[in-house]
Scaffold this active site. Sequence first.
Site, PDB file in Angstrom:
ATOM      1  N   ARG A 163      50.221  16.262  34.147  1.00 51.21           N
ATOM      2  CA  ARG A 163      49.517  16.310  32.869  1.00 51.21           C
ATOM      3  C   ARG A 163      48.086  15.782  32.973  1.00 51.21           C
ATOM      4  O   ARG A 163      47.557  15.158  32.053  1.00 51.21           O
ATOM      5  CB  ARG A 163      50.285  15.534  31.792  1.00 51.21           C
ATOM      6  CG  ARG A 163      51.730  15.973  31.608  1.00 51.21           C
ATOM      7  CD  ARG A 163      51.836  17.406  31.140  1.00 51.21           C
ATOM      8  NE  ARG A 163      53.234  17.766  30.945  1.00 51.21           N
ATOM      9  CZ  ARG A 163      53.989  18.371  31.876  1.00 51.21           C
ATOM     10  NH1 ARG A 163      53.461  18.695  33.052  1.00 51.21           N
ATOM     11  NH2 ARG A 163      55.233  18.668  31.640  1.00 51.21           N
ATOM     12  N   SER A 213      55.739  17.756  23.174  1.00 48.02           N
ATOM     13  CA  SER A 213      56.107  16.428  23.645  1.00 48.02           C
ATOM     14  C   SER A 213      54.985  15.433  23.353  1.00 48.02           C
ATOM     15  O   SER A 213      53.821  15.699  23.668  1.00 48.02           O
ATOM     16  CB  SER A 213      56.390  16.452  25.150  1.00 48.02           C
ATOM     17  OG  SER A 213      57.509  17.251  25.435  1.00 48.02           O
ATOM     18  N   GLU A 283      51.018  12.070  25.765  1.00 44.79           N
ATOM     19  CA  GLU A 283      50.662  13.352  26.348  1.00 44.79           C
ATOM     20  C   GLU A 283      49.647  14.064  25.470  1.00 44.79           C
ATOM     21  O   GLU A 283      48.858  14.865  25.926  1.00 44.79           O
ATOM     22  CB  GLU A 283      51.919  14.204  26.524  1.00 44.79           C
ATOM     23  CG  GLU A 283      51.698  15.513  27.254  1.00 44.79           C
ATOM     24  CD  GLU A 283      53.002  16.193  27.624  1.00 44.79           C
ATOM     25  OE1 GLU A 283      53.178  17.369  27.247  1.00 44.79           O
ATOM     26  OE2 GLU A 283      53.843  15.549  28.275  1.00 44.79           O
TER      27      GLU A 283
END
Length: 291
Positions: A163, A213, A283
């Site tokens: 990420r 998420s 995230e």
Amino acid sequence: MSGQLLINEPLSRHTSWRVGGPADRYYEPAGRDDLVDFVRGLPQSEPILWIGLGSNLLVRDGGVRGTVIALHGALEELQRHGDAGIHAEAGVHCARMAKYATGEGLAGAGFFAGIPGTVGGALAMNAGAHGGETWNHVHEVEVLYRDGRSAWLPRSEFRYGYRHVEWPQGMVGFLAARFGFTPDTTGTAAQDMKQWLAKRKATQPVGKPSAGSTFRNPPGDHAARLIESCGLKGLRLGGAQVSELHANFIITDEGALAADVEALIAQVRGVVREKTGIELIPEVRVVGEVA
């Protein structure tokens, strides 16, 4: 300029959480050439925020200073490239690319169907789902510079991880990418993708306002498991709530504020840290000013 330029446009209309204050300027280009001309004409000091579907993004209630450029609906070229490759522009929905690649008899692209954003956003954060990650399949990307120049750069020019992506100096955004997959020799790619999507629908709050998420998975664990183990499923602050279906999703009600979401993120992090000693890393990207 043939695209649409809006002044003080509420970003709650363009983010998947449906919250967020106004952008000073909000631009939807009519196409690639229009986008290049528009960026070239911006002052060098003008802040630029690129968005696709507005997922994985929390815009604070005070809004965004500078210019927001929305690519979805403009850069949507998608085609086969070589024997087992796909060329996709930055505004292409990830799910559309997954279905296209699978339909072309390619395996390895199905995980993109679980990414609720565009190719440009997936490139910017190395988005992933079902164990797959964007940059593991990138061969080269087309980037845009502030002066309107564009160039194709190989994957080796970028540093990326879970990420996270570091861009070469000078570029301001992605225009397109070429991905490599493998031939679907077993004929199971389409069925695998359908199974992933069915599981997603059963285990995630699909159809509710969320940003996907909320937290990255810590090494060797899952954020959802940690949050649920701390008794936080269903926790609510104002118009924001930890989903009772999937603990790593925060959903919003009509009338929710970005401040509700940000406060809930902070509270979840604090409780998990106190009870488990693990620091959850968001995230989602948080931008803009507090109201």
